[in-house]
Design a protein around this motif. Sequence first.
Motif, short mmCIF file in Angstrom:
data_model
loop_
_atom_site.label_atom_id
_atom_site.label_comp_id
_atom_site.label_asym_id
_atom_site.label_seq_id
_atom_site.Cartn_x
_atom_site.Cartn_y
_atom_site.Cartn_z
N ILE A 77 0.96 -0.95 0.06
CA ILE A 77 -0.45 -0.01 0.06
C ILE A 77 0.93 1.25 0.06
CG2 ILE A 77 -1.49 1.54 1.15
CD1 ILE A 77 -2.65 -1.31 2.08
N TYR A 96 0.86 3.45 -3.45
CA TYR A 96 0.15 4.89 -2.92
C TYR A 96 1.37 5.97 -4.08
CZ TYR A 96 -1.76 8.94 -1.17
OH TYR A 96 -2.40 10.20 -0.94
N TYR A 151 -7.20 9.56 0.25
CA TYR A 151 -7.32 8.31 0.07
C TYR A 151 -8.02 8.03 -1.63
CZ TYR A 151 -7.02 6.37 5.03
OH TYR A 151 -6.85 6.09 5.95
N ASN A 152 -8.12 9.37 -2.43
CA ASN A 152 -8.41 9.18 -3.49
C ASN A 152 -7.37 8.74 -4.45
OD1 ASN A 152 -9.93 9.12 -5.89
ND2 ASN A 152 -9.80 11.31 -5.63
N ASN A 153 -7.26 7.28 -4.33
CA ASN A 153 -5.78 7.05 -4.80
C ASN A 153 -6.43 5.73 -5.75
OD1 ASN A 153 -3.11 5.32 -4.38
ND2 ASN A 153 -2.26 7.29 -4.93
N ARG A 154 -5.53 4.41 -6.47
CA ARG A 154 -6.35 3.57 -7.06
C ARG A 154 -5.57 2.69 -5.93
NH1 ARG A 154 -4.97 3.99 -12.98
NH2 ARG A 154 -3.27 5.48 -12.19
N ILE A 155 -4.72 2.65 -5.43
CA ILE A 155 -4.01 1.21 -4.12
C ILE A 155 -5.05 1.04 -3.70
CG2 ILE A 155 -3.09 3.51 -3.07
CD1 ILE A 155 -1.34 -0.35 -3.54
N PHE A 156 -5.63 1.82 -2.90
CA PHE A 156 -6.72 1.21 -2.34
C PHE A 156 -7.99 0.63 -2.62
CE2 PHE A 156 -5.47 5.62 -0.44
CZ PHE A 156 -4.22 4.96 0.92
N ASP A 157 -8.39 1.07 -4.53
CA ASP A 157 -9.02 0.43 -4.75
C ASP A 157 -8.40 -1.46 -4.97
OD1 ASP A 157 -11.19 1.86 -5.09
OD2 ASP A 157 -9.78 2.86 -6.83
N PHE A 180 -6.34 -2.72 -3.82
CA PHE A 180 -6.68 -3.46 -2.11
C PHE A 180 -7.77 -3.73 -1.64
CE2 PHE A 180 -7.06 -3.62 2.26
CZ PHE A 180 -5.74 -4.83 2.46
N ILE A 181 -8.66 -3.61 -2.30
CA ILE A 181 -9.89 -4.17 -2.04
C ILE A 181 -9.79 -5.03 -3.02
CG2 ILE A 181 -12.19 -3.91 -2.03
CD1 ILE A 181 -12.02 -0.76 -0.62
N THR A 200 -0.83 -7.63 -3.58
CA THR A 200 -1.05 -6.30 -3.90
C THR A 200 -0.16 -5.95 -3.76
OG1 THR A 200 -3.01 -6.57 -1.90
CG2 THR A 200 -1.57 -3.72 -1.63
#
Length: 473
Positions: free
Chosen positions: A33, A37, A71-77, A79-80, A330
Amino acid sequence: MTDPQIALAMLGIFMLCVFLGFPIAFTLMAIGIAFGYYAYFDASRMWRAFDRLGEDASWFESTRLWIEGFYNNRIFDLFINQTYTVISNEVLTAIPLFLFMGYVVERANIVDKLFGTLAVATRNVPGSLGVAALITCALFATATGIVGAVVTLMGLLALPQMLKMRYNHSFATGIICAGGTLGILIPPSIMLIVYAASSGVSIVRLYAAALLPGLVLVSLYLVYIVTRAILNPKLAPKPTLEEVPKVPLGPLLWMLATSFLPLAVLILSVLGSILFGLATPTEAASIGAMGGLLLAIAYRAMTFDRLRESVYLTVRTTAMVCWLFVGSYTFSAVFSYLGGEHVIAEFVKGLDLTPIQFLIIAQLIIFLLGWPLEWSEIIIIFVPIFLPLLPLFGIDPLFFGVLVALNLQTSFLTPPMAMSAYYLKGVAPPHIKLTEIFSGVLPYCGMVLIAMVIMYVYPQIVFSLPDAFYGAQ
């Protein structure tokens, strides 16, 4: 620094964290993550939320928009999505069911009867108790796939009997340690399920491919035990009638029918239903879990406490494997996006290796990784690094997977980090020295190397059953 250099730094930081003792799964997620990021950072996405921030906005609204922008970063998408991918993976569904079968069988008091029966049945064979212990280990390891459980239980059950009958300490402990690792290779192996999920290889073909190499390795172990007992009878004295009584054929057959046969039928029904296409691995694992419960009930060994403990251990181990997959997926996605896999591939290409040289280097790296890491971590994290390189050398990932499964036997047997030796030392009598256990397991590492050489010289040992059952690919 360029992106590929950052990817290599990412891998180096992970290795450092591993050797410092950080939890593997959460370290993978954290590093994935953090570097993700940077890799997926898009300033326009980040500031999009801040554009809605007015001059008269409240502190709460400002804070909310700042958090939204961060949090508007594609890494969180990513990860989910990776978490959902792991949870919905049908291949991995078989893992908790096979684990549950193993934990229930472990608590069903089948193994003590099985070992006693095999000791009687093989009493005239040189090294009879060693042969009985290895066959028991092979069956039990196949049913459970849990190295620590097999070595510990056999250390409590078989080791005292062998020591009582004047077996050499190193000889006796080596048999138990080596036999306890066989469940990594022989189907229905949980390790093979994990490799199939990581590599995309058909688990059905993988099970068929691993069956003959597993039998070859067991045969080498048995030949070694019997040969050593013949050459040096002092290592494994023949039992007296008082120690192991001679049983007539009729009662002996009944003993085999009530101890050896039920477990063998359970294993063969699970494995056979997979190999002959009667059930998917998940369906076969369900059959195995139900069969384990019925066996435990038939042996009057199933209690509520044992059932609860089996469920708890199954959930704990399954969660560990699944979180390792989430972290690995990830980490691998970010590592590949930054160009790390391309750098490794170009480096290997530049070495101008032959296929056998590549196999030797890859297996040596996996062998060394087996000292500090568990097999699950090696398969989920590091084996995927080698998989994209296999087409460059014309190596079938099916063959590579079976070779890795063989190799990982040594990770449990090679000092100074031979985990099976430490498992056994924990339950062995105090006068058994760790150095004696190490001395006993080293010859079996040689047997594993011989099996790997046989596999490479005669690759049809791997491909014959998959091709016969499912056709050549």
